[in-house]
Design a protein around this motif. Structure first.
Motif, PDB file in Angstrom:
ATOM      1  N   ARG B 151       0.838  -1.197   0.000  1.00  0.00           N
ATOM      2  CA  ARG B 151       0.000   0.000   0.000  1.00  0.00           C
ATOM      3  C   ARG B 151       0.876   1.251   0.000  1.00  0.00           C
ATOM      4  O   ARG B 151       1.803   1.375   0.794  1.00  0.00           O
ATOM      5  CB  ARG B 151      -0.894  -0.005   1.242  1.00  0.00           C
ATOM      6  N   ASP B 152       0.584   2.136  -0.937  1.00  0.00           N
ATOM      7  CA  ASP B 152       1.283   3.414  -0.972  1.00  0.00           C
ATOM      8  C   ASP B 152       0.584   4.362   0.001  1.00  0.00           C
ATOM      9  O   ASP B 152      -0.589   4.691  -0.190  1.00  0.00           O
ATOM     10  CB  ASP B 152       1.252   3.980  -2.404  1.00  0.00           C
ATOM     11  N   GLU B 153       1.308   4.754   1.038  1.00  0.00           N
ATOM     12  CA  GLU B 153       0.657   5.516   2.110  1.00  0.00           C
ATOM     13  C   GLU B 153       0.124   6.858   1.598  1.00  0.00           C
ATOM     14  O   GLU B 153      -0.917   7.319   2.051  1.00  0.00           O
ATOM     15  CB  GLU B 153       1.627   5.738   3.276  1.00  0.00           C
ATOM     16  N   ALA B 154       0.849   7.457   0.652  1.00  0.00           N
ATOM     17  CA  ALA B 154       0.428   8.776   0.149  1.00  0.00           C
ATOM     18  C   ALA B 154      -0.895   8.685  -0.600  1.00  0.00           C
ATOM     19  O   ALA B 154      -1.861   9.388  -0.285  1.00  0.00           O
ATOM     20  CB  ALA B 154       1.518   9.360  -0.745  1.00  0.00           C
ATOM     21  N   SER B 155      -0.976   7.771  -1.596  1.00  0.00           N
ATOM     22  CA  SER B 155      -2.183   7.706  -2.430  1.00  0.00           C
ATOM     23  C   SER B 155      -3.223   6.757  -1.846  1.00  0.00           C
ATOM     24  O   SER B 155      -4.383   6.789  -2.235  1.00  0.00           O
ATOM     25  CB  SER B 155      -1.803   7.234  -3.836  1.00  0.00           C
ATOM     26  N   GLY B 156      -2.784   5.884  -0.947  1.00  0.00           N
ATOM     27  CA  GLY B 156      -3.708   4.894  -0.390  1.00  0.00           C
ATOM     28  C   GLY B 156      -3.968   3.727  -1.330  1.00  0.00           C
ATOM     29  O   GLY B 156      -4.799   2.869  -1.042  1.00  0.00           O
ATOM     30  N   ARG B 157      -3.252   3.666  -2.447  1.00  0.00           N
ATOM     31  CA  ARG B 157      -3.533   2.599  -3.422  1.00  0.00           C
ATOM     32  C   ARG B 157      -2.577   1.432  -3.244  1.00  0.00           C
ATOM     33  O   ARG B 157      -1.449   1.577  -2.779  1.00  0.00           O
ATOM     34  CB  ARG B 157      -3.437   3.158  -4.845  1.00  0.00           C
ATOM     35  N   TRP B 158      -3.053   0.274  -3.643  1.00  0.00           N
ATOM     36  CA  TRP B 158      -2.266  -0.948  -3.510  1.00  0.00           C
ATOM     37  C   TRP B 158      -1.587  -1.274  -4.843  1.00  0.00           C
ATOM     38  O   TRP B 158      -2.204  -1.175  -5.898  1.00  0.00           O
ATOM     39  CB  TRP B 158      -3.144  -2.121  -3.119  1.00  0.00           C
ATOM     40  N   THR B 182      -1.086  -9.137   1.824  1.00  0.00           N
ATOM     41  CA  THR B 182      -1.001  -7.737   2.255  1.00  0.00           C
ATOM     42  C   THR B 182      -0.028  -7.591   3.413  1.00  0.00           C
ATOM     43  O   THR B 182       0.505  -6.518   3.643  1.00  0.00           O
ATOM     44  CB  THR B 182      -2.381  -7.220   2.699  1.00  0.00           C
ATOM     45  N   ASN B 183       0.175  -8.662   4.145  1.00  0.00           N
ATOM     46  CA  ASN B 183       1.101  -8.626   5.274  1.00  0.00           C
ATOM     47  C   ASN B 183       2.275  -9.548   4.960  1.00  0.00           C
ATOM     48  O   ASN B 183       2.131 -10.769   4.992  1.00  0.00           O
ATOM     49  CB  ASN B 183       0.369  -9.078   6.542  1.00  0.00           C
TER      50      ASN B 183
END
Lengths: 352, 393
Positions: B151-158, B182-183
């Motif tokens: 997950r890109d923390e800035a855009s929130g996209r995976w 995801t983990n």
């Protein structure tokens, strides 16, 4: 009762096996698929050099004079390596037919000599197989016509070539107008010669099927040992290993049936038909099971064009109906077992 | 118990039958009896147009609730639809993964926004879907997923990176639902997410796998930081959602498949009558057994569907094992009926006849969607309560 082979027979089988392993690996067979004729003259020549074509030609015509029992071992090698060439048709089935002809038959000795030296391909067209292997390459074709034996060149036949599900096989449907010039044996003597020839064709298929069964088992066991799921080789799971065990059982129980049939044919036993049909059913069943369990053990990989398993599977499936369908052979056995005075008591376990 | 159709159902049957009869003509006439299992490569573009034509007639997703754009058709009507669709020889559906799997999953687990975004495209036959589950190291051991989602923390996209394999129809698909980790610290079925990924982007590469049929229905799919459009549920919910989806796979969608089987059996009977094999006692017996096996499958499916809430234990678990084994044997029967002619190709270089395609393709049936061995484990462990085989890690 002795099921052992002579040292000569075993040594020959081993030498041929080693030779084919080196000279006919799967990648080479795939290359041969791409050629129009589907055959490698070079491989054929090398097989002849190994003495395969001379195997059952009589010694008087320059052959080794070995019999059906030796072929029961060698056809397994041909199957194990899925040899595309219809070698056994010339060197085993046609050679056996020609050797059974009266000595004075024109061309008989010359043809046998050429088989022994590996310079001729002969296709065998028996009515039981509507599709004849390798007519497109044949120098001569032996044709069954109402019990008579005809020897013709392929140009004298109307041939329609077909492609098979097995990319190695080259099959032709032929039409034949007999005339007296092509007949080399009349129906009276021909009927028994053809009966024996049919059995040789069947036995060649049985031996190859058993070799195919063994190859597919070996490939599958290798795969099951290497492929890991759930953190372990899948071969460690009972659901998988039991399948392999079932195939091994089917193969081991088919072997003596094949050898018994070869012996019956070599010794001219009256009820060779029974043994030969039994051998075909048992060997094809083992091959069928090995194919079925093999693809299952290979998982999706076995279903691909890339994995070699498909080459051996398709050959096993194709051979299953050649030289008589399962129903034909089941009926032959039923006819004998159900006949009056059938030899089915305890005293007949090994008797003729 | 009621084993007949109502008058209303019969009117529904007439409606779909006459619609198919008049629409499977002209530009679609050549699609009759094409595109089924083993024939998926036939006329993909024409079948996509057919899917949209079907949708325009209101005949896609009929079992979906009306709120999702479906007809809310009853089980009986869905059965009738499947029967008539097969009887008319209407082509194999290119939209079945979206209609049968992706759509119901989004209906069950998706947000309203996701429903609005994805369901119309499935319903209209414009968006085709594929299923990104299996991987080179995650076959029978499906939980051994290695594809990562970061997950890109800035855009929130995976962003998805990894490889899927045996992905049916990926080369024709617009969307893929992807199971990814995801983990990165997690193992087995923990720490997975269920992602919706657009196939038309630079990070997605599709590589067809050539099958032993000489055709390609399956693919390898490579994701290289491909952006996921959405995640269904939360990170960590992936396994639960994926398993629910597999339940849909065993549901109504099997009915159409059975009708396809009936067509195949009819072809075999026709061939056996034509070449005389039908008078061979052992063949006759096997044809009768095939007929019995298909009837059993049919009744069992109807029982499962109509008494969904009553059924428990092993009864629904045995279904895949039964049909896959039956179908594999049907392929073998087809070859035995044809005898020595069975090996001849329809055309060089490698075009199979319908029955050959049935035979070869049916070998995949006992493997995909859970092999027969895995099915037996499931029956033994979940159905019969037997202890699990120890797993190495």
């Amino acid at each position: 009762m002795d099921f052992t082979f002579t040292e000569d027979q075993l040594a020959f089988k081993e030498a041929i096996g080693r030779f084919l392993m080196v000279e006919a690996p799967p990648e080479m067979l795939r290359e041969i698929w791409e050629t129009d004729e589907g055959r490698s003259p070079e491989l054929r020549r090398k097989m002849a050099e190994q003495g395969l074509t001379a195997l059952s030609v009589p010694e008087e015509q320059g052959g080794l004079g070995m019999d059906d029992v030796a072929w029961s071992l060698l056809t397994q090698e041909l199957g194990y390596y899925a040899i595309p060439d219809s070698m056994a048709d010339t060197a085993y089935v046609a050679a056996g037919l020609l050797a059974a002809l009266p000595e004075a038959t024109p061309d008989r000795n010359a043809l046998l000599e050429r088989i022994a030296e590996g310079s001729i391909r002969i296709a065998v067209a028996h009515g039981i197989s509507p599709l004849v292997a390798d007519v497109h390459m044949a120098d001569k074709v032996l044709v069954h016509y109402e019990g008579e034996v005809h020897l013709v060149s392929k140009e004298a036949l109307a041939c329609q070539r077909n492609t098979s599900i097995d990319s190695s096989r080259r099959l032709s449907r032929i039409q034949f107008q007999p005339d007296s010039s092509s007949r080399i044996l009349g129906a009276e003597a021909g009927t028994s010669v053809w009966a024996e020839t049919l059995n040789r064709g069947v036995l060649a298929v049985a031996g190859q099927s058993l070799g195919l069964a063994q190859r597919m088992l070996d490939l599958s066991v290798d795969y099951a040992v290497q492929r890991k799921q759930f953190g372990k080789p899948i071969g460690s799971f009972q659901a998988v290993k039991h399948k392999m065990a079932d195939v091994a059982g089917a193969i081991e129980f088919a072997k003596p049936v094949l050898y018994r049939a070869a012996y019956a044919l070599a010794s001219g036993e009256a009820r060779a038909d029974l043994h030969v049909s039994h051998a075909k059913l048992a060997c094809c069943k083992a091959a069928w099971l090995s194919a079925r369990h093999g693809i299952q053990v290979h998982g999706a990989m076995g279903y691909t064009w890339e994995a070699d398993l498909q080459m051996f599977m398709k050959r096993a499936w194709a051979l299953n109906a050649s030289w008589g369908t399962r129903e034909f052979h089941q009926n032959r056995i039923a006819d004998i077992v159900l006949s009056d005075g059938a030899p089915i008591g305890p005293q007949f376990t090994f008797g003729d | 118990m009621k084993l007949t159709f109502s008058n209303e159902d019969e009117r529904f049957r007439e409606e779909i039958a006459s619609w198919l009869e008049s629409n499977l003509s002209g530009e679609f006439a050549h699609l009759r009896f094409r595109g089924g299992p083993g024939d998926e490569h036939a006329f993909p573009e024409d079948r996509k147009r057919w899917e949209q034509h079907l949708a325009a007639g209101g005949w896609t997703c009929i079992g979906w609730p009306e709120s999702a754009g479906g007809r809310g058709a009853s089980i009986e009507q869905q059965v009738i639809f499947a029967e008539e669709y097969a009887r008319a020889g209407a082509p194999g559906r290119v939209g079945h993964i979206g209609e049968g799997l992706a759509g119901p999953t989004i209906v069950e687990f998706g947000t309203q926004e996701q429903k609005d975004k994805y369901l119309p495209g499935i319903r209209n036959g414009t968006d085709l879907w594929c299923q990104g589950y299996s991987e080179p190291s995650a076959g029978s051991d499906l939980a051994n997923i290695r594809t990562r989602a970061v997950r890109d923390e800035a855009s929130g996209r995976w962003a998805i990176t990894g490889q899927k394999v045996w992905t049916s129809l990926a080369h024709e698909s617009d969307w893929c639902f992807v199971l990814a980790r995801t983990n990165p610290e997690s193992r087995a079925h923990h720490g997975l997410g269920f992602f919706l990924v657009n196939m038309h982007q630079p990070g997605v590469t599709v590589q067809p796998i050539e099958q032993m049929t000489g055709t390609s229905e399956f693919n390898e799919v490579f994701f290289d930081e491909a952006l996921a459009e959405d995640i269904v549920g939360e990170p960590g919910d992936g396994w639960r959602i994926a398993m629910t989806l597999l339940g849909f796979e065993r549901g109504v969608s099997t009915l159409g498949q059975q009708m396809q089987f009936q067509n195949e059996l009819n072809d075999i009977v026709k061939a056996a009558r034509a070449n005389g094999a039908a008078w061979e006692p052992t063949i006759r017996q096997r044809i009768a057994e095939a007929h019995i096996g298909l009837r059993l499958m049919r009744y069992n499916a109807m029982r499962m569907l109509s008494a969904d809430s009553q059924e428990s234990g092993a009864s629904s678990l045995v279904y895949k094992l039964h049909w896959s084994s039956w179908h594999r044997n049907l392929g073998a029967l087809a070859m035995d009926v044809l005898g020595p002619e069975a090996e001849l190709l329809a055309h060089p270089p490698y075009e199979l006849t319908r029955l050959q395609a049935l035979y070869l393709f049916s070998r995949a049936d006992t493997i995909y969607g859970g092999t027969n061995q895995i099915q037996r484990n499931i029956i033994a462990e979940r159905g019969l309560g037997m202890p699990k085989e120890t797993k190495g890690r």
